[in-house]
Design an enzyme around this catalytic site. Structure first.
Site, PDB file in Angstrom:
ATOM      1  N   ASN A 138       0.818  -1.210   0.000  1.00 43.28           N
ATOM      2  CA  ASN A 138       0.000   0.000   0.000  1.00 43.28           C
ATOM      3  C   ASN A 138       0.852   1.260   0.000  1.00 43.28           C
ATOM      4  OD1 ASN A 138      -1.992  -1.867   0.109  1.00 43.28           O
ATOM      5  ND2 ASN A 138      -2.555  -1.472   2.245  1.00 43.28           N
ATOM      6  N   HIS A 155       5.909  -0.469  -2.651  1.00 42.99           N
ATOM      7  CA  HIS A 155       5.499   0.261  -3.856  1.00 42.99           C
ATOM      8  C   HIS A 155       5.541   1.774  -3.686  1.00 42.99           C
ATOM      9  CE1 HIS A 155       3.205  -3.654  -4.977  1.00 42.99           C
ATOM     10  NE2 HIS A 155       4.477  -3.737  -5.240  1.00 42.99           N
TER      11      HIS A 155
END
Ligand code: APR
Length: 276
Positions: A138, A155
């Protein structure tokens, strides 16, 4: 007799919840869920080194959309346009407008009981001298907002920008701006500090995640379709290193049939009962 990555027989598959069986009665289903929650709690209590991998599903109950499925972001937006370096090069205004919109939405949401339970688990395990690492796909920063210390952000983070020339990373929570951001150092165009499709993860970040997955004796996967590599590979790495693997997800995933324990349901409802 066909077996799978964990060498499970059909009987073992049934115990882990095989979808080919007729759905049990509601009471039986709840009783089975209670039994599994108790097993997960016990396994967590016995684990020495825990790795938790989370995905968009852990933020769904906060009102943050997931990526795939009927309600997913990719129903309304093209990943090729919005989540690739090529899409950004073609139209940086459009891509930035999308990320700024998502920042605005995030200003309206709060961490949910699932985030809070994972932060509490981290504290509990630290107090007991046991190892815990939270690895998240997330970019929303809600784990940190719930009190998780230093999760591995595979990410990237939506509140950060990165210069397309000098690579300077900057930005802070809550920042909303119009137009295209420029690097404070070299004035070049900045992009979101997010890993897009076709891009490699930051090697140091990836290394921390691999270490956490390979060194753990218990991996818990929460709210991820496990559809995206290399993140999904962490679950197999942990299993290959002999760790117990459990999954909490609203729907079945590619791993449901082989994990040691599968709990289908909402992480915001299940996790608080697991981490008491
Ligand atoms: N509790 C638990 N699981 C949930 C909940 C919930 N309340 N709501 C949805 N889910 C599950 C869905 O069933 C789905 O399997 O969360 C999963 C979310 O899957 P994806 O939308 O594919 O998100 P994720 O797995 O995090 O995607 C991985 O893909 O698009 C890229 O970089 C992006 O990090 C993202 C990566």
């Amino acid at each position: 007799m066909a077996t799978d990555p964990k060498g499970k027989s059909p009987a073992a598959k049934q115990a882990a919840g095989d979808a080919s069986q007729p759905p049990p009665e509601p009471q039986a289903r709840d009783a089975r869920r209670d039994e599994r929650i108790a097993r997960l709690r016990d396994s967590l209590a016995r684990a020495r080194r825990v790795c938790v991998l989370t995905g968009a599903g852990v933020s769904a109950e906060s009102g943050v959309p997931v990526y795939r499925g009927n309600e997913g972001l990719y129903q309304a937006f093209s990943a090729a346009d919005m989540a690739t370096p090529e899409g950004f090069a073609r139209n940086p205004e459009k891509v930035w407008a999308w990320y700024i919109d998502r920042r605005r939405q995030l200003l309206e949401v709060k961490p949910n009981p699932g985030h809070a339970a994972l932060a509490r688990l981290e504290q509990l395990m630290a107090a007991q001298g046991r190892a815990f690492r939270l690895v998240t796909q997330n970019i929303d920063g809600l784990h940190q907002a719930a009190g998780s210390r230093d999760p591995v952000e595979l990410h990237g983070n939506i509140w950060k920008t990165r210069c397309t020339e000098c690579g300077t990373v900057s930005g802070q929570y809550g920042e909303i701006f119009e137009g295209l951001p420029r690097c404070a150092r070299c004035k070049a165009l900045c992009r979101p500090h997010i890993v897009w499709f076709g891009e490699l993860l930051d090697p140091a970040v990836w290394q921390s995640a691999v270490r956490a997955a390979c060194e753990c004796d218990f991996l818990l996967s929460v709210g991820t379709s496990a559809a995206v590599q290399p993140a999904a590979g962490l679950i197999h790495m942990a299993a290959a290193n002999g760790a117990l693997v459990a999954e909490i997800n609203l729907e079945e995933t590619a791993n449901t049939r082989w994990v040691d324990l599968s709990l289908l349901g909402k992480s915001g409802e299940i996790l608080p009962r697991v981490v008491e």
